[in-house]
Design a protein around this motif. Structure first.
Motif, PDB file in Angstrom:
ATOM      1  N   TYR A  17       6.128 -23.316   4.254  1.00 47.93           N
ATOM      2  CA  TYR A  17       5.421 -22.166   3.691  1.00 47.93           C
ATOM      3  C   TYR A  17       6.361 -21.196   2.974  1.00 47.93           C
ATOM      4  N   ILE A  18       7.659 -21.360   3.164  1.00 47.87           N
ATOM      5  CA  ILE A  18       8.593 -20.451   2.490  1.00 47.87           C
ATOM      6  C   ILE A  18       9.453 -21.176   1.461  1.00 47.87           C
ATOM      7  N   GLN A  19       9.265 -22.484   1.340  1.00 49.54           N
ATOM      8  CA  GLN A  19      10.093 -23.245   0.410  1.00 49.54           C
ATOM      9  C   GLN A  19       9.797 -22.922  -1.048  1.00 49.54           C
ATOM     10  N   GLU A  20       8.576 -22.438  -1.317  1.00 52.64           N
ATOM     11  CA  GLU A  20       8.232 -22.129  -2.709  1.00 52.64           C
ATOM     12  C   GLU A  20       9.017 -20.928  -3.242  1.00 52.64           C
ATOM     13  N   GLU A  21       9.471 -20.069  -2.330  1.00 57.27           N
ATOM     14  CA  GLU A  21      10.225 -18.875  -2.735  1.00 57.27           C
ATOM     15  C   GLU A  21      11.704 -19.231  -2.904  1.00 57.27           C
ATOM     16  N   LYS A  22      12.004 -20.196  -3.767  1.00 59.60           N
ATOM     17  CA  LYS A  22      13.364 -20.724  -3.871  1.00 59.60           C
ATOM     18  C   LYS A  22      14.363 -19.660  -4.307  1.00 59.60           C
ATOM     19  N   TYR A  23      14.008 -18.917  -5.330  1.00 59.04           N
ATOM     20  CA  TYR A  23      14.968 -17.932  -5.853  1.00 59.04           C
ATOM     21  C   TYR A  23      15.198 -16.796  -4.861  1.00 59.04           C
ATOM     22  N   LYS A  24      14.127 -16.373  -4.218  1.00 63.94           N
ATOM     23  CA  LYS A  24      14.291 -15.316  -3.219  1.00 63.94           C
ATOM     24  C   LYS A  24      15.079 -15.822  -2.020  1.00 63.94           C
ATOM     25  N   LEU A  25      14.821 -17.076  -1.636  1.00 62.69           N
ATOM     26  CA  LEU A  25      15.583 -17.648  -0.528  1.00 62.69           C
ATOM     27  C   LEU A  25      17.053 -17.784  -0.887  1.00 62.69           C
ATOM     28  N   ALA A  26      17.307 -18.136  -2.160  1.00 61.01           N
ATOM     29  CA  ALA A  26      18.700 -18.220  -2.612  1.00 61.01           C
ATOM     30  C   ALA A  26      19.377 -16.856  -2.537  1.00 61.01           C
ATOM     31  N   LEU A  27      18.640 -15.808  -2.903  1.00 63.14           N
ATOM     32  CA  LEU A  27      19.184 -14.450  -2.816  1.00 63.14           C
ATOM     33  C   LEU A  27      19.460 -14.076  -1.362  1.00 63.14           C
ATOM     34  N   VAL A  28      18.522 -14.416  -0.474  1.00 65.29           N
ATOM     35  CA  VAL A  28      18.716 -14.133   0.951  1.00 65.29           C
ATOM     36  C   VAL A  28      19.946 -14.878   1.470  1.00 65.29           C
ATOM     37  N   PHE A  29      20.051 -16.150   1.099  1.00 69.58           N
ATOM     38  CA  PHE A  29      21.176 -16.969   1.541  1.00 69.58           C
ATOM     39  C   PHE A  29      22.492 -16.376   1.038  1.00 69.58           C
ATOM     40  N   THR A  30      22.514 -15.932  -0.215  1.00 67.49           N
ATOM     41  CA  THR A  30      23.720 -15.319  -0.788  1.00 67.49           C
ATOM     42  C   THR A  30      24.082 -14.033  -0.046  1.00 67.49           C
ATOM     43  N   CYS A  31      23.067 -13.212   0.235  1.00 66.91           N
ATOM     44  CA  CYS A  31      23.314 -11.962   0.960  1.00 66.91           C
ATOM     45  C   CYS A  31      23.819 -12.231   2.371  1.00 66.91           C
ATOM     46  N   VAL A  32      23.295 -13.267   2.996  1.00 65.88           N
ATOM     47  CA  VAL A  32      23.767 -13.624   4.345  1.00 65.88           C
ATOM     48  C   VAL A  32      25.234 -14.012   4.303  1.00 65.88           C
ATOM     49  N   ILE A  33      25.615 -14.813   3.283  1.00 68.03           N
ATOM     50  CA  ILE A  33      27.024 -15.228   3.158  1.00 68.03           C
ATOM     51  C   ILE A  33      27.913 -14.010   2.911  1.00 68.03           C
ATOM     52  N   ILE A  34      27.481 -13.139   1.997  1.00 68.29           N
ATOM     53  CA  ILE A  34      28.284 -11.939   1.689  1.00 68.29           C
ATOM     54  C   ILE A  34      28.430 -11.059   2.928  1.00 68.29           C
ATOM     55  N   ASN A  35      27.317 -10.867   3.639  1.00 65.10           N
ATOM     56  CA  ASN A  35      27.358 -10.038   4.840  1.00 65.10           C
ATOM     57  C   ASN A  35      28.275 -10.635   5.903  1.00 65.10           C
ATOM     58  N   THR A  36      28.188 -11.952   6.086  1.00 66.82           N
ATOM     59  CA  THR A  36      29.026 -12.610   7.094  1.00 66.82           C
ATOM     60  C   THR A  36      30.501 -12.528   6.719  1.00 66.82           C
ATOM     61  N   ILE A  37      30.804 -12.803   5.438  1.00 65.31           N
ATOM     62  CA  ILE A  37      32.199 -12.723   4.986  1.00 65.31           C
ATOM     63  C   ILE A  37      32.729 -11.300   5.133  1.00 65.31           C
ATOM     64  N   ALA A  38      31.901 -10.321   4.801  1.00 66.49           N
ATOM     65  CA  ALA A  38      32.322  -8.924   4.913  1.00 66.49           C
ATOM     66  C   ALA A  38      32.612  -8.554   6.362  1.00 66.49           C
ATOM     67  N   MET A  39      31.736  -8.993   7.274  1.00 69.70           N
ATOM     68  CA  MET A  39      31.960  -8.681   8.687  1.00 69.70           C
ATOM     69  C   MET A  39      33.221  -9.356   9.206  1.00 69.70           C
ATOM     70  N   LEU A  40      33.428 -10.614   8.811  1.00 64.50           N
ATOM     71  CA  LEU A  40      34.628 -11.333   9.263  1.00 64.50           C
ATOM     72  C   LEU A  40      35.896 -10.735   8.643  1.00 64.50           C
ATOM     73  N   ALA A  41      35.826 -10.431   7.342  1.00 64.67           N
ATOM     74  CA  ALA A  41      37.004  -9.848   6.672  1.00 64.67           C
ATOM     75  C   ALA A  41      37.313  -8.466   7.223  1.00 64.67           C
ATOM     76  N   GLY A  42      36.270  -7.684   7.493  1.00 66.68           N
ATOM     77  CA  GLY A  42      36.487  -6.363   8.063  1.00 66.68           C
ATOM     78  C   GLY A  42      37.148  -6.444   9.422  1.00 66.68           C
ATOM     79  N   SER A  43      36.715  -7.421  10.215  1.00 67.38           N
ATOM     80  CA  SER A  43      37.342  -7.601  11.525  1.00 67.38           C
ATOM     81  C   SER A  43      38.803  -8.021  11.382  1.00 67.38           C
ATOM     82  N   TYR A  44      39.088  -8.876  10.399  1.00 69.65           N
ATOM     83  CA  TYR A  44      40.462  -9.363  10.232  1.00 69.65           C
ATOM     84  C   TYR A  44      41.395  -8.237   9.778  1.00 69.65           C
ATOM     85  N   MET A  45      40.838  -7.195   9.159  1.00 76.45           N
ATOM     86  CA  MET A  45      41.665  -6.067   8.725  1.00 76.45           C
ATOM     87  C   MET A  45      42.324  -5.356   9.899  1.00 76.45           C
ATOM     88  N   LEU A  46      41.802  -5.569  11.093  1.00 81.85           N
ATOM     89  CA  LEU A  46      42.427  -4.957  12.267  1.00 81.85           C
ATOM     90  C   LEU A  46      43.843  -5.489  12.499  1.00 81.85           C
TER      91      LEU A  46
END
Length: 627
Positions: free
Chosen positions: A62-91
């Protein structure tokens, strides 16, 4: 309440007690053992429950039709995860600079600014992913509700005769809402957790291989604990959703029949039965919530064990192997982040399993077999004259119980054919078969010499108007309810139909006349007034075939006499089939069919049947009462 009553109550109302149609009767048919269909009496079918994998796959469709929005969500998840990991590594550089002789306030401030910017990017990405995902999930729920409602419009009458109405409603509300809650949060959480685990593991290996091995060793233990709890959680959540549907069904039936409950002083028994069903739901909810809630503490404690072990060994490495303090600080933080996604998912197990159980119940309705589609050769019943014929019709709601046996009769255009007989003789069943609410087992039914199986269902039913014993009015004005019989009718035609049914006078006495709002299935009208509106609805339809199933049973004798002329006008140019227990209402019928045990034992006019001094004579003279 003794155990036998408890068991009977659960069996009567439980979703899983029986498969649809396994037992029971159709409308007007005799009970054949066990709870029969009817309002709030049946069982939901749907076959064997689907497993979790198939259910998840179907939900994701039921959510596969929203491909572009899902791609945006997936991209934001990656950016958020990388930011959290990189921020932690700054310690690591920050702490190392503070513990070294070359550290300075400028370097510390510069590192903190960089860390803040990294976290700010992660926060923005997280906001976008949440905002977009909510839109995707709500659109999916919108489609699920639409499909579910569209499906129930296509299901045969048998489905509603054999299923608990409250349980059906529970699938539209509780079950769909549970699915929506999961799609809102859990889908993104799973994606985020997977990326987080992979990213954290890579940074852990980069920071210290030996400490990584120690952390990874605890993972199989955590997974085994999760598997143990999961196997029990899913079973209890399915039981919880079924018990919730059972309780809703009981509430719906009791509220609908509240007048009957009060008339027979059934309040205490109703309270007792409700209390038991409520206790049953409570017990199942306790078990479901317990196993759903215990996952978090179990996984958290196991994570704390790994965290402590990592910190202890990391401290030893700092002393003996020269491992930097900043690296230890970062790694300890990562070890906690490594187990956090598993903990977060475990904390959402109640949502996941409640949603999966609800989704299975929703999909079980969607998988119900609809009314067969009209074949490509289905004919349109144009210029219908109303010639109805039944030839050797045999039918049973269940294969092992025959209701009608070799019924043959005909009705010419403009004739009035009446059916009388004992309750359960098959009178209403005949009218159900003419409408193709059910298909006959043997024989043939024709209208204007065309087999009804060859007529498009919509066209068939468009040419048949029904006035049932059980009235039903929709929320809206009096005018809108009458117009329900033909939506393109003018106001003048609505008023004429009301006059035909002798409803105009009482309508004009209402506060706003034809614009008076009808509340709660006509709660602000008397039973007789509701029935008059139903008759007016049939009058406006212009259908050449009219079926009256105890149409005047709710009207007093004086009103009945008053509307006889109107009914005669209504039936003048229509083929009318009348089911009546008041034999006085069928004296002027062209032919009267006396049914007993699914067979026509007498037929003829009123005078002919009285002359025969058979079963009709006994019923009419009161020497024998309708059973």
């Amino acid at each position: 309440m003794n155990e036998a009553r408890k068991e009977a109550l659960i069996r009567k109302y439980s979703y899983a007690a029986q498969q649809a149609g396994a037992q029971g009767r159709g409308p007007g048919g005799p009970r054949t053992g066990g709870p029969g269909p009817g309002r709030g009496r049946g069982r939901m079918s749907g076959g064997k429950p689907k497993n979790a994998g198939e259910t998840i796959k179907r939900l994701l469709s039921y959510i596969q039709e929203e491909k572009y929005k899902l791609a945006l969500v997936f991209t934001c998840v990656i950016i958020n995860t990388i930011a959290m990991l990189a921020g932690s590594y700054m310690l690591r550089p920050i702490i190392n600079s503070l513990t070294s002789e070359n550290g300075s306030a400028d370097k510390l401030l510069h590192s903190l600014v960089i860390m803040a910017c990294i976290y700010a990017v992660g926060i923005v990405a997280q906001y976008l992913q949440s905002r977009v995902m909510i839109g995707i999930s709500q659109h999916a729920i919108f489609k699920i509700r639409n499909e579910l409602f569209a499906k129930i419009q296509k299901l045969p009458v048998r489905f509603y005769d054999t299923n608990n109405h409250g349980d059906i409603m529970s699938r539209f509300t509780n079950d769909v809402d549970a699915v929506g809650e999961m799609l809102n949060n859990t889908v993104v959480q799973i994606i985020s957790s997977m990326i987080n685990v992979i990213g954290t593991f890579c940074l852990m290996v980069y920071t210290n291989v030996w400490l990584t091995l120690i952390t990874v060793v605890t993972v199989p233990l955590m997974m085994q604990a999760a598997r143990f709890v999961t196997m029990r959680s899913r079973r209890f959540y399915k039981a919880q959703q079924a018990a919730l549907g059972t309780l809703n069904g009981y509430i719906e039936e009791t509220v609908t029949g509240q007048k009957v409950v009060k008339v027979f002083c059934h309040e205490e028994i109703a309270e007792e039965e409700f209390s038991y069903l409520n206790y049953d739901l409570r017990d199942k909810q306790i078990m479901a919530q317990f196993f759903g809630g215990i996952m978090g503490p179990v996984m958290g404690n196991l994570g704390q064990v790994g965290y402590s072990l990592t910190a202890c060994i990391g401290g030893i490495l700092c002393v003996l192997r020269g491992f930097d303090i900043g690296g230890l600080t970062v790694f300890v933080n990562y070890s906690r982040q490594f187990s956090r996604p598993i903990n977060e998912l475990s904390m959402q197990m109640n949502t996941i399993f409640s949603a999966l159980a609800g989704a299975e119940r929703v999909f079980s309705v969607m998988d119900e077999k609809p009314e067969p589609e009209d074949g490509p050769e289905a004919v349109q019943l144009t210029n219908c004259r109303g010639y109805v014929r039944l030839e050797d019709v045999t039918f049973g709601y269940n294969p092992d119980k025959t209701i009608l046996k070799d019924i043959s009769l005909y009705a010419k255009p403009g004739q009035k054919i009446a059916f009388v007989g004992s309750t359960g003789a098959g009178k209403t069943t005949i009218t159900n078969l003419i409408n193709r609410f059910y298909d006959i087992d043997k024989g043939k039914i024709t209208i204007d010499d065309v087999d009804i199986k060859d007529i498009a269902r919509d066209d068939l039913r468009r040419n048949i108007a029904m006035v049932l014993q059980d009235t039903h009015l929709f929320t809206g004005t009096v005018r809108e309810n009458i117009r329900y019989g033909r939506l393109d009718a003018t106001d003048e035609e609505v008023e004429q139909a009301a006059r035909t049914a002798s409803a105009h006078s009482f309508i004009m006495r209402l506060d706003k006349g034809y614009d008076t709002m009808i509340e709660g299935d006509g709660a602000n009208l008397s039973q007789g007034q509701r029935q008059l509106l139903n008759i007016a609805r049939a009058a406006i339809s212009r259908a050449p075939i009219l079926i009256l199933d105890e149409a005047t049973s709710s009207v007093d004798t004086r009103t009945e006499k008053h509307i006889e002329k109107g009914m005669d006008r209504l039936m003048a140019e229509r083929t009318t089939l009348v089911i009546a227990h008041r034999l006085s209402t069928v004296r002027n019928a062209d032919a009267i069919m006396v049914l007993e045990h699914g067979e026509i034992i007498e037929r003829g006019s009123h005078d002919d049947l009285l002359t025969m001094k058979g079963r009709y004579y006994e019923l009419y003279t009161g020497k024998s009462e309708l059973e």
